[in-house]
Design an enzyme around this catalytic site. Structure first.
Site, short mmCIF file in Angstrom:
data_model
loop_
_atom_site.label_atom_id
_atom_site.label_comp_id
_atom_site.label_asym_id
_atom_site.label_seq_id
_atom_site.Cartn_x
_atom_site.Cartn_y
_atom_site.Cartn_z
N GLU A 95 0.87 -1.14 0.14
CA GLU A 95 -0.13 0.11 -0.12
C GLU A 95 0.82 1.37 0.16
O GLU A 95 0.53 2.11 0.89
CB GLU A 95 -0.87 -0.01 1.21
N ASN A 109 2.20 -5.25 -3.00
CA ASN A 109 1.05 -5.52 -2.78
C ASN A 109 0.02 -4.39 -2.50
O ASN A 109 0.57 -3.41 -2.00
CB ASN A 109 0.88 -6.47 -1.29
N ASP A 165 -11.91 -10.95 -0.50
CA ASP A 165 -13.25 -11.12 0.10
C ASP A 165 -14.30 -10.18 -0.31
O ASP A 165 -13.77 -9.23 -0.89
CB ASP A 165 -13.00 -10.82 1.67
C1 XIL Z 1 -5.83 -6.93 8.46
C2 XIL Z 1 -6.15 -8.19 9.38
O1 XIL Z 1 -7.12 -8.99 8.82
C3 XIL Z 1 -6.69 -7.66 10.68
O2 XIL Z 1 -6.85 -8.72 11.68
C4 XIL Z 1 -5.80 -6.61 11.45
O3 XIL Z 1 -6.15 -6.10 12.53
C5 XIL Z 1 -5.54 -5.49 10.31
O4 XIL Z 1 -4.99 -6.05 9.17
N1 XIL Z 1 -4.63 -5.12 3.85
C6 XIL Z 1 -3.74 -5.95 4.43
C7 XIL Z 1 -3.93 -6.82 5.36
O5 XIL Z 1 -2.76 -6.10 3.67
O6 XIL Z 1 -2.75 -7.10 6.21
C8 XIL Z 1 -5.04 -6.30 6.56
O7 XIL Z 1 -5.18 -7.46 7.30
C9 XIL Z 1 -6.25 -6.08 5.70
C10 XIL Z 1 -6.13 -5.21 4.51
#
Ligand code: XIL
Length: 327
Positions: free
Chosen positions: A135, A176, A244
């Site tokens: 990101e 990513n 998701d």
């Molecule tokens: C999220 C997890 O699912 C949560 O449990 C945590 O609190 C925050 O991070 N993008 C990403 C992931 O690259 O690492 C994130 O995961 C969701 C968004």
């Protein structure tokens, strides 16, 4: 219709040499037998949902806690699954000592490089693929003003890939990002970043598209729109890394929406696996029992392919059907 019980996501994916994965937490693996039964049955790749995040791994300066990752690595090895390393450099889930340390440019550069060398080096030969940088580009295509960027500028990205490569020269290294499919500018910004990295011979091997989609906000038309060909032309792979599809969960809203959700899961598989040749599709959780969505998007949920009781939803079957077409 009788369900063929020998068919699992994994057995189908493996027939075409694909990786089908999910994020996972050690807690569920250690405490929930149904979770273990399903994850080992349907997936040949696991990535830790949080265990490799900087704050979780290194809450105090210089003190690493590798126990959960070690156990997850052992679990995947015991079940013949690929372990994907997620994530080395991100703006979120950073430890307080780091956020509040007022580090100089040189200090921060060495913290970044040391972290990567420590973590990637420890698992060299065991973690073959890493999400190195997460990101960094915003929806206008500009570098995000993140914790790392604010002190190091865009050079932090090159530093990160080079450190990861030094620590494990055989590892496949990914950039990513989320929402890249959302705007043309975002996609172009990511493309320009990868173009520049490649031009400067920075070791980078692919792009991961997270794909946290929403029934309410995702326009089906844009889902397949990413131009992965111009990345492939530079020798880069594309993976779907965190799929998701969330929905509003208020009274009467779901499971009526399961069919629409199934269509989005199938869209992703069709566009990226079948048409664009991605060989890795990772879900950000496979059961609503442990999904992050209700915590991060209040009022939304039901984002995965199985219910909290591990009943496969229409999305499970639509995904399976698309994967079959690849065989
Ligand atoms: C999220 C997890 O699912 C949560 O449990 C945590 O609190 C925050 O991070 N993008 C990403 C992931 O690259 O690492 C994130 O995961 C969701 C968004």
């Amino acid at each position: 219709m009788a369900v063929d019980t020998t068919e699992t996501l994994k057995t189908i994916a493996e027939k075409s040499g694909m990786y089908i994965g999910t994020c996972a937490n050690l807690q569920a693996i250690e405490n929930d037998a149904a979770y273990v039964a399903n994850i080992t049955r349907h997936f040949n790749l696991v990535t830790p949902e949080n265990a490799l995040k900087f704050r979780v791994l290194c809450p105090e300066r210089g003190e690493y806690n590798f126990e959960a990752v070690d156990k997850l690595v052992a679990f995947t090895a015991a079940h013949n699954m690929q372990f994907r390393g997620h994530v080395l450099v991100w703006n979120d889930q950073l430890p307080h000592w780091l956020l509040n340390g007022n580090f100089s440019r040189n200090e921060l550069a060495s913290i970044l490089v040391n972290h990567i060398e420590t973590v990637v080096g420890r698992y060299a030969g065991k973690i073959p693929v890493w999400d190195v940088v997460n990101e960094s580009v915003d929806e206008l295509g500009h570098f995000k003003k993140t914790f790392w960027y604010n002190t190091l500028g865009p050079a932090y990205i090159e530093m990160a890939f080079e450190a990861a490569h030094r620590a494990d020269p055989a590892a496949r290294l990914f950039y990513n990002d989320y929402g890249v499919e959302g705007t043309y500018e975002h996609e172009n910004g990511v493309y320009r970043l990868l173009q520049s990295l490649t031009y400067h011979h920075i070791p980078v091997h692919g792009v991961g598209y997270q794909m946290h989609l929403s029934l309410e906000h995702t326009d089906r038309k844009i889902i397949g729109s990413l131009n992965t060909q111009r990345l492939a032309d530079m020798g880069l792979e594309c993976n779907i890394t965190e799929l998701d599809v969330r929905m509003r969960t208020g009274e009467g809203r779901f499971p009526q929406q399961y069919e629409a959700q199934a269509a989005l899961y199938a869209d992703i598989a069709r566009n990226y696996i079948l048409e664009k040749g991605c060989n890795t599709l990772i879900l950000w959780g496979f059961t609503d029992r442990y999904s992050w969505i209700p915590f991060f998007y209040p009022g939304e949920g039901a984002a995965t392919i199985m219910t909290e009781q591990y009943t496969p939803k229409p999305a499970f079957f639509s995904l399976l059907e698309e994967l079959k077409k690849k065989i």
